[in-house]
Design an enzyme around this catalytic site. Structure first.
Site, mmCIF file in Angstrom:
data_model
loop_
_atom_site.group_PDB
_atom_site.id
_atom_site.type_symbol
_atom_site.label_atom_id
_atom_site.label_comp_id
_atom_site.label_asym_id
_atom_site.label_seq_id
_atom_site.Cartn_x
_atom_site.Cartn_y
_atom_site.Cartn_z
ATOM 1 C CG LEU A 88 -1.874 -1.425 1.358
ATOM 2 C CD1 LEU A 88 -2.712 -1.011 2.855
ATOM 3 C CD2 LEU A 88 -2.936 -0.723 0.198
ATOM 4 C CB VAL B 166 1.638 0.172 4.910
ATOM 5 C CG1 VAL B 166 0.658 -0.375 5.598
ATOM 6 C CG2 VAL B 166 2.542 0.695 5.967
ATOM 7 C CG ASP C 257 5.733 10.648 12.175
ATOM 8 O OD1 ASP C 257 5.763 11.925 11.999
ATOM 9 O OD2 ASP C 257 6.023 9.376 12.127
HETATM 10 N N1 LIG Z 1 -4.140 1.470 7.942
HETATM 11 C C1 LIG Z 1 -3.511 1.405 6.300
HETATM 12 N N2 LIG Z 1 -4.671 1.326 5.231
HETATM 13 C C2 LIG Z 1 -4.673 2.098 4.049
HETATM 14 N N3 LIG Z 1 -3.395 2.056 3.726
HETATM 15 C C3 LIG Z 1 -2.330 2.236 4.285
HETATM 16 C C4 LIG Z 1 -2.868 1.997 5.872
HETATM 17 N N4 LIG Z 1 -1.526 2.479 6.714
HETATM 18 C C5 LIG Z 1 -0.542 2.751 6.096
HETATM 19 N N5 LIG Z 1 -1.098 2.966 4.803
HETATM 20 C C6 LIG Z 1 -0.495 3.253 4.003
HETATM 21 O O1 LIG Z 1 0.854 3.498 3.919
HETATM 22 C C7 LIG Z 1 1.560 4.562 3.746
HETATM 23 C C8 LIG Z 1 2.783 4.082 4.433
HETATM 24 O O2 LIG Z 1 2.088 3.934 5.734
HETATM 25 P P1 LIG Z 1 3.371 4.691 7.140
HETATM 26 O O3 LIG Z 1 4.198 3.351 7.467
HETATM 27 O O4 LIG Z 1 2.174 4.420 8.155
HETATM 28 O O5 LIG Z 1 3.354 6.205 6.441
HETATM 29 P P2 LIG Z 1 4.383 6.601 7.305
HETATM 30 O O6 LIG Z 1 5.846 5.870 7.745
HETATM 31 O O7 LIG Z 1 5.526 7.685 6.408
HETATM 32 O O8 LIG Z 1 3.840 7.423 8.433
HETATM 33 C C9 LIG Z 1 0.942 5.659 3.923
HETATM 34 O O9 LIG Z 1 1.132 6.551 3.024
HETATM 35 C C10 LIG Z 1 -0.444 4.647 3.004
HETATM 36 O O10 LIG Z 1 -0.656 5.108 1.947
#
Ligand SMILES: Nc1ncnc2c1ncn2[C@@H]1O[C@H](COP(=O)(O)OP(=O)(O)O)[C@@H](O)[C@H]1O
Ligand SMILES: *[C@@H]1O[C@H](CO)[C@@H](O)[C@H](O)[C@H]1NC(C)=O
Ligand SMILES: *[C@@H]1O[C@H](CO)[C@@H](O)[C@H](O)[C@H]1NC(C)=O
Ligand SMILES: *[C@@H]1O[C@H](CO)[C@@H](O)[C@H](O)[C@H]1NC(C)=O
Ligand SMILES: *[C@@H]1O[C@H](CO)[C@@H](O)[C@H](O)[C@H]1NC(C)=O
Ligand SMILES: *[C@@H]1O[C@H](CO)[C@@H](O)[C@H](O)[C@H]1NC(C)=O
Ligand SMILES: *[C@@H]1O[C@H](CO)[C@@H](O)[C@H](O)[C@H]1NC(C)=O
Length: 678
Positions: free
Chosen positions: A361, A369, A481
């Site tokens: 994702l 993710v 964050d």
């Molecule tokens: N629960 C979720 N449902 C759908 N997409 C998600 C979810 N969690 C994260 N993502 C996707 O994965 C990407 C990376 O997530 P994350 O690791 O939380 O980003 P960051 O570390 O930059 O905060 C997000 O930008 C989002 O697009």
């Protein structure tokens, strides 16, 4: 004289022969059946399940549960020569076989019997073998002698074991019994155990001998291939049958099945003689048992089966080992209490089809993710794979993750649980179908531009989620964050804060000397940069930047060719200072927005991003300002700058000294502008 009497003698004999029983016993004292082919009702009296099959078996039971069958020689024998005299010697031989649906169980048994009548009305099946019932058992009026071949152990009948042969007098509690076996004359007369039920359908022979003078009863058993009767009987008892049997009695067989493992009991041949050894049965003429399995095939199986089994076991073990490695997890005792929040790696592996890259994702600061569908519940989840090598502080972190898992709010992404592997931590969240907010703000992945009203709603949602974390739950949770990429949109475009608490993962297990700041450039409050200590107000700082990001549609830090690195906060502040605030609003809105709301949000953003923590509002107040329940305090770029100046003088800071990237870029660029009075 003698000749004259002859007609009388003949008439006398004829007279007695008309009285059928006397004729039978008097005229013929022995018989032999080498197989029963052709012996129908005329030669045997059958009842119950008993039949004579076309192949020549006397089949006493079929494999129906709880049935019985009897077969009798049609005429009685004169066991006592005189009325109320002593029972004469007699001798019986028979061959039998048992076919059970199982190799090691069979119910219930069969018996050779001498009884006053040809039937046993009221007799019970199963352990009573179709001979007696629980009330008639052990009654002297039964006048019954039997040799039972019992294939089931009935403790109430004192059965010693499941496979025995016994001498029964008026009762199914044997006078004497023995585990099936024989004294093998070919091997020095040693006792050999026999297996009654076996897959190759063995046939056995039994001899029953009674000596009228010594009143000794011998019962001998042998496999059919032992052609000569073993010298030593298996069981021998002395019992005066004169006190038991009626003068005349019938001989025959009975068998009964029980509720389970109902077997077919067969008699293959039978012979009897009064006052003489039982005539030999011609074994060659005996039918073979209808054995369900073919012997040659069995031999082949006997050889190949172990090889196949070994190969199979090897393959299974290899698969298990591979699977074990593939799905290996770290699991420690302290995790027991987190059981419900613990996912198995296998489930997550299956949910994401082995973490296929097409299910990614997004890639965040902590790792990839993946989208997954849990197989049992069909629930859609997002699985965040965080590589993490330190085991130190893991317990605290996991308990925090789990406690955070208890947080439930419509503006928080629900954390469902976790899984731990070597060097890896997996966090399982509710799946958010509409992805993260940054993609909308910056028009990635063909996402539509959000209207002002939608942005306003998202802002309020995030404020409410953060307010909940800070003030509504039993303990203060600092998000650490806040930024557009951590704001996720559910199926109804509600905004939900994700990733809360995860920042703590980097706090634990890292050397404080090398503490790397948690948070994202542009969102880190100055005091957090200086002390590394997060507080609700450092979250408020980041929230302020977020407000500007959503309203302006710009990254918090921009790299432009001629201005170098520029902070969004400074840029908005400059425009406000110059009276050109509307120019900061996202041009992608094409001027269509609620001006009051947009300005409120911009000013609130600046207020929240105030370099001095104490000047920032709490989330409770932020909510009130956003909802219009309280007016935003009056402040101008000038009040902002004077408080900033005061702070720097208090701290003895030279405004031009840049200790941290933030101060270099934010304080450093903002202050000269403001102080110059422009
Ligand atoms: N629960 C979720 N449902 C759908 N997409 C998600 C979810 N969690 C994260 N993502 C996707 O994965 C990407 C990376 O997530 P994350 O690791 O939380 O980003 P960051 O570390 O930059 O905060 C997000 O930008 C989002 O697009
Ligand atoms: C035989 O015994 C029965 C009872 O056991 C008895 O009634 C009968 O009179 C006896 N008959 C002879 C001939 O002894
Ligand atoms: C037991 O058997 C006897 C005859 O053998 C019969 O009269 C009696 O009714 C039977 N009892 C039961 C409970 O079936
Ligand atoms: C069977 O009957 C005999 C006498 O009729 C008695 O001595 C014996 O104890 C009885 N056995 C059982 C087990 O009831
Ligand atoms: C025969 O089997 C019985 C019962 O399983 C056992 O007790 C006995 O020791 C065995 N005897 C021999 C000689 O194997
Ligand atoms: C029973 O067996 C013993 C031992 O072999 C033998 O001496 C005896 O004659 C036998 N009795 C009968 C009735 O066969
Ligand atoms: C057996 O019993 C009968 C009748 O009760 C008796 O006449 C006979 O003597 C007994 N035989 C022996 C060997 O005890």
């Amino acid at each position: 004289m003698e000749n004259r009497h002859l007609p009388f003698v003949a008439a006398f004999i004829l007279y007695f022969c008309l009285l059928e029983p006397f004729c039978a016993s008097a005229g013929k004292d022995d018989f032999v059946y080498s197989g029963f082919a052709g012996a129908g009702e005329a030669n045997l009296n059958l009842d119950g399940a008993a039949t004579v099959t076309p192949e020549g078996f006397l089949q006493l039971t079929d494999n129906t549960a709880n049935i019985q069958g009897h077969a009798f020689y049609p005429t009685p024998f004169q066991f006592k020569k005189q009325l109320n005299g002593t029972v004469q010697s007699f001798s019986v031989a028979f061959m039998f076989g048992i076919i059970s649906p199982y190799n090691d169980a069979s119910t219930d048994g069969m018996a050779f019997v001498v009884a006053p009548n040809k039937g046993f009305p009221g007799a019970a099946s199963a352990q009573f073998l179709g001979l007696l019932n629980s009330s008639s058992d052990n009654s002297t009026s039964n006048r019954m002698f039997a040799v039972e071949i019992d294939t089931a152990q009935n403790v109430e009948l004192n059965d010693a074991d499941g496979y025995h042969i016994g001498i029964d007098i008026n009762s199914l509690r044997s006078e004497k019994s023995h585990h099936v076996g024989f004294y093998d004359d070919e091997h020095g007369g040693v006792l050999k155990n026999l297996t009654l039920m076996s897959s190759n359908c063995k046939r056995f022979q039994v001899w029953v001998d009674y000596n009228g003078e010594s009143t000794q009863i011998n019962v001998t058993l042998a496999p059919i291939k032992v052609q000569v009767k073993p010298k030593r009987p298996l069981i021998s008892v002395t019992f005066n049958l004169s006190t038991v049997l009626t003068d005349q009695a019938y001989i025959g067989f009975s068998a009964a099945t029980g509720p389970l493992a109902a077997s077919r009991y067969y008699v293959l041949g039978w012979s009897f003689a009064m006052n003489a050894p039982a005539p030999p049965i011609e074994i060659a003429r005996l039918p073979r048992l209808p054995c369900p399995r073919d012997n040659s095939l069995q031999k082949i199986l006997k050889i190949t089966l172990p090889i196949v089994a070994a190969a199979l076991i090897f393959v299974v073990v290899m698969l298990l080992v591979r699977r074990q490695m593939r799905y290996a997890e770290l699991r420690e005792d302290w995790e027991v209490e987190f059981g419900p929040h613990r996912f198995s790696y296998k489930d997550l592996f299956n949910a994401t089809e082995g973490f296929k890259s097409k299910h990614i994702l997004g890639v965040g600061g902590f790792g990839k993710v993946y989208k997954g569908v849990l197989q049992t519940s069909k629930m859609e989840v997002a699985v965040k794979k965080v590589s993490h090598n330190s085991n130190q502080g893991m317990k605290e972190f996991i308990s925090e993750v789990v406690s955070i898992g208890h947080l439930r709010h419509r503006n928080l992404v629900q954390l469902l649980g976790y899984c731990r592997r070597k060097g890896e931590l997996l966090l399982v969240y509710d799946y958010m179908p509409n992805g993260s907010l940054d993609k909308y703000l910056y028009g990635e992945e063909n996402k539509p531009v959000l209207y002002w009203a939608q942005r306003m709603r998202i802002i309020k949602d995030v404020a409410s989620g953060l307010f909940y974390l800070h003030e509504k739950w039993e303990k203060v949770v600092i998000h650490r964050d806040i930024k557009a990429s951590n704001v996720l949109l559910d199926s109804e475009m509600n905004a939900r804060l994700g990733d809360f608490g995860l920042a703590r993962l980097y706090d634990h297990g890292t050397n404080p000397q090398t503490t790397h700041l948690v948070g994202t450039m542009g969102f880190i409050a100055p005091e957090l940069a200086q002390t590394g200590k997060a507080s609700p107000l450092t979250d408020v700082f980041a929230f302020g930047t977020f407000l500007l990001e959503v309203t302006c549609g710009r990254w918090p830090i921009s790299n432009s060719a001629h201005h170098g690195r520029k902070m969004l906060v400074d840029w908005v502040l400059q425009h406000w200072h110059r009276g050109s605030l509307p120019q900061t609003v996202d041009p992608k809105l094409h001027g269509i927005y609620n001006v009051d709301e947009a300005f409120l949000v911009l000013k609130l953003g600046l207020m929240c991003s105030h370099p001095i923590a104490n000047e920032r509002p709490f989330m409770r107040q932020v909510m009130q300002y956003l909802d219009g329940d309280a007016p935003l305090p009056e402040f101008t770029p000038a009040t902002l700058s004077s408080s900033l100046l005061a702070m720097m003088q208090n701290e003895g800071l030279d405004p031009y000294v840049a200790q941290y990237p933030w101060s270099a870029n934010s304080v450093g660029t903002m202050t000269p502008d403001i102080l110059s009075g422009r």
